[in-house]
Design a protein around this motif. Structure first.
Motif, mmCIF file in Angstrom:
data_model
loop_
_atom_site.group_PDB
_atom_site.id
_atom_site.type_symbol
_atom_site.label_atom_id
_atom_site.label_comp_id
_atom_site.label_asym_id
_atom_site.label_seq_id
_atom_site.Cartn_x
_atom_site.Cartn_y
_atom_site.Cartn_z
ATOM 1 N N PHE A 186 -5.814 -3.526 -10.505
ATOM 2 C CA PHE A 186 -4.392 -4.237 -9.974
ATOM 3 C C PHE A 186 -3.501 -4.219 -11.247
ATOM 4 N N ARG A 231 4.646 1.259 -0.768
ATOM 5 C CA ARG A 231 5.691 1.185 -1.766
ATOM 6 C C ARG A 231 5.356 0.388 -2.919
ATOM 7 N N THR A 237 -2.730 4.015 -5.781
ATOM 8 C CA THR A 237 -2.363 2.972 -5.047
ATOM 9 C C THR A 237 -3.642 2.136 -4.180
ATOM 10 N N PHE A 252 -4.578 -1.664 -4.857
ATOM 11 C CA PHE A 252 -4.614 -2.852 -3.832
ATOM 12 C C PHE A 252 -5.890 -2.911 -3.428
ATOM 13 N N GLN A 291 6.557 3.155 -7.222
ATOM 14 C CA GLN A 291 5.244 3.458 -6.720
ATOM 15 C C GLN A 291 4.577 4.706 -7.512
ATOM 16 N N GLN A 297 0.777 -1.226 -0.021
ATOM 17 C CA GLN A 297 0.028 0.012 -0.087
ATOM 18 C C GLN A 297 1.013 1.153 0.014
#
Lengths: 169, 169
Positions: B136, A89, B16, B20, B5, A87
């Motif tokens: 994702f 990196r 992000t 995720f 990232q 979450q």
């Protein structure tokens, strides 16, 4: 050609089954986040104070508190807890993130020496968890040594910018 | 310097958190192993038949059945199922394992095009799962593009064997 996994098993002496026995138990639920934080703090206190300058210097460009957080977030995620590392990196990408460092056999053994000491002196880690974690760490350390050799055109996939150069650095 | 990232999020357009969100649901339990096998088979049938030769050729040295197995085992492991991939091949090491391939922005988009088609034509994948998986995949594809640029000394960590060379290939 041996795969990364085969090299990791051969060099570490840890079979794949033993290495991934960490997945048989949810170690995050068993040990809890605070234990992972304590373990990583204990570990990096030893690393940053290492009397071996060659090893200590590998970490010289990273802040200790960042190293600790990266490690316990990865452990948490890998051992059954929430995906804290990804979450923040992204994918662990273990080999790529170790690319800047000289991950030699000697460095792997020194890392494992400190981790064994840290496991032995962090409270609330039972002996079964310790064995599982140490097998995982040992196999992973040598997986990264195998990954490090990918940087070497003589042994791994050639570095495309080194095309035409014959001598390895 | 942007992190892997940050580049992945910027280039993919997927935050992000959205990437995720696959961790909010156990997609393996929801969809089952057979659905992952069907999805990967569907996907690689498209890839190996791609009319775009430049993309198809990236996979030319891998057997289709191996590519399928590697993929569904990774999906199984990453989306809540047993660690099939690691037990057979070790850590995913996503960036390192993609190192031999030219993972460009264009290749990422082509990969995603085929995956979107495969998701849309594999039965038993509900629309919420599809959205989560596609976010994702999109984020991960561009994470790998960012990782691919580490091979380029101008933009990433220098390849040590290229020391002293000034021109990028």
């Amino acid at each position: 050609m041996q795969t990364l996994q085969e090299k990791a098993s051969e060099w570490s002496g840890v079979s794949t089954n033993d290495a991934f026995a960490i997945d048989e138990t949810n170690l995050y639920e068993k040990l809890g986040l605070q234990t992972f934080i304590n373990l990583s703090t204990n570990f990096y206190n030893r690393v940053y104070d290492d009397e071996e300058e060659w090893f200590r210097s590998i970490f010289a460009n990273s802040k200790k508190e960042d190293a600790i957080q990266n490690q316990y977030e990865f452990f948490t995620q890998r051992m059954g807890g929430p995906p804290l590392f990804s979450q923040r990196r992204g994918h662990p990408a273990l080999i790529a993130r170790h690319r800047p460092f000289p991950v030699t056999h000697q460095a792997a053994e020194r890392w494992l020496h400190h981790m064994q000491q840290a496991l032995d002196t962090t409270k609330d880690i039972d002996s079964d968890s310790k064995t599982k974690m140490m097998n995982f760490f040992r196999h992973t350390a040598f997986f990264l040594v195998a990954g490090d050799e990918l940087k070497n055109p003589k042994q791994g996939i050639p570095c495309k910018h080194a095309a035409g150069k014959s001598a390895a650095a």
